[in-house]
Design a protein around this motif. Structure first.
Motif: not given
Length: 129
Positions: A2-3, A42-43, A45, A48, A66
């Motif tokens: 999820d990231e 930085r993740e 998601k 974005d 992703l």
């Protein structure tokens, strides 16, 4: 999943050629996520919006899915959507003004007077950079 890291995502969807190029661009504030500057770690998601500034054009991408491994070019539209405004893309087609001064072969370098004339001609041109 999820990231995922920003630099890894930019590399995986072929926005940058190498992951280190992606990390350098992020560190040099050429990349924003949802309007704010980020670090390479930085993740990212789903949903974005990533903007990447290259030369005079600012590209915008929306994260659709992703992915952590580099994808073939034909699969990239499955993972990110290019939402770059048309006026930004139009900047790529702006012709550059160039001046070519013809000199006869074998005449050598310009004289001081010719050089001053060339410099005054060049001063009349405005550059964006």
């Amino acid at each position: 999943m999820d990231e995922i890291r920003l630099d890894k995502y930019l590399w995986a969807v072929r926005i940058f050629k190498t992951r280190s190029d992606a990390a350098d661009a992020v560190r040099n504030n050429k990349v924003t996520v949802n309007g704010s500057y980020a670090k390479p770690s930085r993740e990212v998601k789903l949903g974005d919006v990533i903007t990447v500034r290259r030369q005079q054009v600012t590209y915008s991408y929306k994260v659709l899915d992703l992915v952590s491994s580099r994808q073939p070019a034909k699969n990239v539209p499955l993972y990110c959507l290019d939402i770059t405004p048309q006026e930004e893309l139009a900047k790529l087609n702006v012709p550059r003004e160039t001046i070519f001064v013809f000199r006869d072969r074998g005449t050598g370098r310009p004289t001081k007077k010719e050089r001053r004339e060339l410099d005054s001609l060049m001063d009349g041109i405005c550059y964006d950079d």
